[in-house]
Write a protein that holds these residues in place. Structure first.
Motif, PDB file in Angstrom:
ATOM      1  N   ALA A   1       0.850  -1.187   0.000  1.00  0.00           N
ATOM      2  CA  ALA A   1       0.000   0.000   0.000  1.00  0.00           C
ATOM      3  C   ALA A   1       0.887   1.239   0.000  1.00  0.00           C
ATOM      4  O   ALA A   1       2.108   1.157   0.186  1.00  0.00           O
ATOM      5  N   ASP A   2       0.283   2.393  -0.194  1.00  0.00           N
ATOM      6  CA  ASP A   2       1.032   3.648  -0.173  1.00  0.00           C
ATOM      7  C   ASP A   2       1.784   3.790   1.149  1.00  0.00           C
ATOM      8  O   ASP A   2       1.207   3.585   2.224  1.00  0.00           O
ATOM      9  N   GLY A   3       3.060   4.116   1.065  1.00  0.00           N
ATOM     10  CA  GLY A   3       3.853   4.317   2.263  1.00  0.00           C
ATOM     11  C   GLY A   3       4.488   3.054   2.814  1.00  0.00           C
ATOM     12  O   GLY A   3       5.263   3.118   3.775  1.00  0.00           O
ATOM     13  N   VAL A   4       4.167   1.907   2.225  1.00  0.00           N
ATOM     14  CA  VAL A   4       4.745   0.636   2.662  1.00  0.00           C
ATOM     15  C   VAL A   4       5.911   0.287   1.751  1.00  0.00           C
ATOM     16  O   VAL A   4       5.790   0.345   0.520  1.00  0.00           O
ATOM     17  N   VAL A   5       7.046  -0.072   2.334  1.00  0.00           N
ATOM     18  CA  VAL A   5       8.252  -0.369   1.560  1.00  0.00           C
ATOM     19  C   VAL A   5       8.342  -1.872   1.302  1.00  0.00           C
ATOM     20  O   VAL A   5       8.239  -2.677   2.234  1.00  0.00           O
ATOM     21  N   THR A   6       8.535  -2.245   0.049  1.00  0.00           N
ATOM     22  CA  THR A   6       8.669  -3.660  -0.308  1.00  0.00           C
ATOM     23  C   THR A   6      10.120  -4.105  -0.195  1.00  0.00           C
ATOM     24  O   THR A   6      11.029  -3.438  -0.701  1.00  0.00           O
ATOM     25  N   VAL A   7      10.327  -5.243   0.476  1.00  0.00           N
ATOM     26  CA  VAL A   7      11.642  -5.878   0.541  1.00  0.00           C
ATOM     27  C   VAL A   7      11.491  -7.267  -0.062  1.00  0.00           C
ATOM     28  O   VAL A   7      10.763  -8.096   0.467  1.00  0.00           O
ATOM     29  N   ASP A   8      12.144  -7.513  -1.184  1.00  0.00           N
ATOM     30  CA  ASP A   8      12.090  -8.813  -1.857  1.00  0.00           C
ATOM     31  C   ASP A   8      13.278  -9.645  -1.378  1.00  0.00           C
ATOM     32  O   ASP A   8      14.432  -9.308  -1.643  1.00  0.00           O
ATOM     33  N   SER A   9      12.978 -10.729  -0.684  1.00  0.00           N
ATOM     34  CA  SER A   9      14.040 -11.548  -0.083  1.00  0.00           C
ATOM     35  C   SER A   9      14.384 -12.783  -0.912  1.00  0.00           C
ATOM     36  O   SER A   9      15.099 -13.665  -0.432  1.00  0.00           O
ATOM     37  N   SER A  10      13.893 -12.844  -2.155  1.00  0.00           N
ATOM     38  CA  SER A  10      14.091 -14.045  -2.976  1.00  0.00           C
ATOM     39  C   SER A  10      15.554 -14.462  -3.070  1.00  0.00           C
ATOM     40  O   SER A  10      15.884 -15.650  -2.984  1.00  0.00           O
ATOM     41  N   GLU A  11      16.428 -13.484  -3.244  1.00  0.00           N
ATOM     42  CA  GLU A  11      17.856 -13.776  -3.427  1.00  0.00           C
ATOM     43  C   GLU A  11      18.680 -13.393  -2.193  1.00  0.00           C
ATOM     44  O   GLU A  11      19.900 -13.329  -2.271  1.00  0.00           O
ATOM     45  N   LEU A  12      18.007 -13.166  -1.072  1.00  0.00           N
ATOM     46  CA  LEU A  12      18.709 -12.757   0.146  1.00  0.00           C
ATOM     47  C   LEU A  12      18.670 -13.857   1.190  1.00  0.00           C
ATOM     48  O   LEU A  12      17.673 -14.586   1.302  1.00  0.00           O
ATOM     49  N   ASP A  13      19.729 -13.972   1.981  1.00  0.00           N
ATOM     50  CA  ASP A  13      19.675 -14.874   3.121  1.00  0.00           C
ATOM     51  C   ASP A  13      19.067 -14.121   4.308  1.00  0.00           C
ATOM     52  O   ASP A  13      18.704 -12.944   4.190  1.00  0.00           O
ATOM     53  N   LEU A  14      18.951 -14.802   5.438  1.00  0.00           N
ATOM     54  CA  LEU A  14      18.296 -14.191   6.594  1.00  0.00           C
ATOM     55  C   LEU A  14      18.998 -12.911   7.020  1.00  0.00           C
ATOM     56  O   LEU A  14      18.349 -11.874   7.240  1.00  0.00           O
ATOM     57  N   GLU A  15      20.310 -12.958   7.146  1.00  0.00           N
ATOM     58  CA  GLU A  15      21.053 -11.791   7.613  1.00  0.00           C
ATOM     59  C   GLU A  15      20.898 -10.616   6.658  1.00  0.00           C
ATOM     60  O   GLU A  15      20.728  -9.460   7.092  1.00  0.00           O
ATOM     61  N   GLN A  16      20.913 -10.884   5.372  1.00  0.00           N
ATOM     62  CA  GLN A  16      20.758  -9.814   4.383  1.00  0.00           C
ATOM     63  C   GLN A  16      19.352  -9.211   4.425  1.00  0.00           C
ATOM     64  O   GLN A  16      19.180  -8.003   4.274  1.00  0.00           O
ATOM     65  N   THR A  17      18.369 -10.071   4.652  1.00  0.00           N
ATOM     66  CA  THR A  17      16.991  -9.585   4.721  1.00  0.00           C
ATOM     67  C   THR A  17      16.786  -8.741   5.973  1.00  0.00           C
ATOM     68  O   THR A  17      16.138  -7.687   5.924  1.00  0.00           O
ATOM     69  N   VAL A  18      17.336  -9.194   7.084  1.00  0.00           N
ATOM     70  CA  VAL A  18      17.252  -8.406   8.319  1.00  0.00           C
ATOM     71  C   VAL A  18      17.900  -7.045   8.119  1.00  0.00           C
ATOM     72  O   VAL A  18      17.350  -6.007   8.520  1.00  0.00           O
ATOM     73  N   ALA A  19      19.066  -7.026   7.468  1.00  0.00           N
ATOM     74  CA  ALA A  19      19.763  -5.757   7.212  1.00  0.00           C
ATOM     75  C   ALA A  19      18.911  -4.841   6.347  1.00  0.00           C
ATOM     76  O   ALA A  19      18.860  -3.619   6.574  1.00  0.00           O
ATOM     77  N   ALA A  20      18.218  -5.415   5.355  1.00  0.00           N
ATOM     78  CA  ALA A  20      17.372  -4.606   4.475  1.00  0.00           C
ATOM     79  C   ALA A  20      16.208  -3.991   5.243  1.00  0.00           C
ATOM     80  O   ALA A  20      15.858  -2.819   5.040  1.00  0.00           O
ATOM     81  N   VAL A  21      15.604  -4.754   6.137  1.00  0.00           N
ATOM     82  CA  VAL A  21      14.485  -4.233   6.928  1.00  0.00           C
ATOM     83  C   VAL A  21      14.987  -3.171   7.911  1.00  0.00           C
ATOM     84  O   VAL A  21      14.336  -2.138   8.109  1.00  0.00           O
ATOM     85  N   LEU A  22      16.132  -3.408   8.518  1.00  0.00           N
ATOM     86  CA  LEU A  22      16.695  -2.414   9.437  1.00  0.00           C
ATOM     87  C   LEU A  22      16.984  -1.099   8.709  1.00  0.00           C
ATOM     88  O   LEU A  22      16.819  -0.014   9.282  1.00  0.00           O
ATOM     89  N   THR A  23      17.383  -1.188   7.460  1.00  0.00           N
ATOM     90  CA  THR A  23      17.607   0.022   6.664  1.00  0.00           C
ATOM     91  C   THR A  23      16.310   0.791   6.474  1.00  0.00           C
ATOM     92  O   THR A  23      16.275   2.030   6.572  1.00  0.00           O
ATOM     93  N   VAL A  24      15.214   0.062   6.221  1.00  0.00           N
ATOM     94  CA  VAL A  24      13.904   0.712   6.094  1.00  0.00           C
ATOM     95  C   VAL A  24      13.539   1.426   7.385  1.00  0.00           C
ATOM     96  O   VAL A  24      13.054   2.565   7.368  1.00  0.00           O
TER      97      VAL A  24
END
Length: 229
Positions: free
Chosen positions: A200-223
């Motif tokens: 939805a508007d204002g919601v940031v998408t993080v696609d974890s298809s090619e990310l491991d757990l640590e990389q996905t956590v880092a991406a969410v922390l960046t958001v």
């Protein structure tokens, strides 16, 4: 008090990532999906027919549920019993969509979720630094005013592989196929009452298809960090 809301389809990594983010930031953690599983277990144990929508809704309104919010050990207590393992059985998994698509049940559990997020529920959580809440429609319905809102997605192949590893301990072709109905049917059923595939508007998408757990956590922390600026 900070609130981080995480939505996404089955197998996208919501639970693992949300718990890790909560632990890193010293926040509480709420697994809203576990509440629907607990509601399903409660109805089964009390003999309520899942096809009787009104009876199911009445049972859920009186359900004695306490949600733990420690990301290291997020317990689920039902009528004084720890049911964290019982709600993950295949029988509950197969039946949970029937309860989760009951609109009166959704209203009741959303009410409880909002109370917990606000530090007013029966979870022992009184606010503190804040909370990470994950599940369906958290970013749009339950906590649309959250400080950071994330839609965590992944390809169908990645989601099936992850769920197969979680359930069967392997991601070979047979095991992946065995999880297909569990993952895709639940998403299809739940999508009739909840939107969790498109941000939805204002919601940031993080696609974890090619990310491991640590990389996905880092991406969410960046958001989260960017939302705080």
């Amino acid at each position: 008090m900070v609130t981080i809301a995480v939505d996404g389809p089955s197998g996208s990594g919501k639970s693992s990532v949300s718990k890790a983010v909560a632990a890193r930031l010293g926040l509480a953690y709420l697994d809203t999906g576990a509440m629907y599983r607990a509601a399903t277990l409660w109805c089964v144990r009390t003999g309520v027919p899942l096809e009787d929508a009104a009876a199911v809704a009445a049972a859920v309104r009186s359900m004695p549920l306490v949600m733990g919010v420690d990301p290291a050990a997020p317990g689920v207590t039902l009528d004084g019993e720890d049911v964290a393992a019982a709600i993950r059985t295949t029988d509950v998994t197969a039946a949970v969509s029937q309860v989760a698509t009951n609109l009166e049940v959704r209203d009741e559990l959303r009410r409880r979720q909002r109370e917990i997020i606000a530090g007013e529920g029966d979870s022992g959580f009184s606010g503190g630094r804040g909370i990470v809440a994950e599940g369906r429609d958290i970013t749009t319905v339950v906590a649309p005013d959250a400080d950071a809102r994330v839609l965590l997605t992944a390809s169908e192949e990645a989601r099936l592989r992850r769920r197969s590893l979680e359930v069967h301990g392997t991601a070979d072709a047979t095991s992946v196929e065995a999880t297909r109905d569990q993952v895709l049917r639940r998403d299809r059923d739940d999508s009739t009452v909840s939107t969790f595939h498109v941000a939805a508007d204002g919601v940031v998408t993080v696609d974890s298809s090619e990310l491991d757990l640590e990389q996905t956590v880092a991406a969410v922390l960046t958001v989260v960090e960017r939302a705080a600026v």
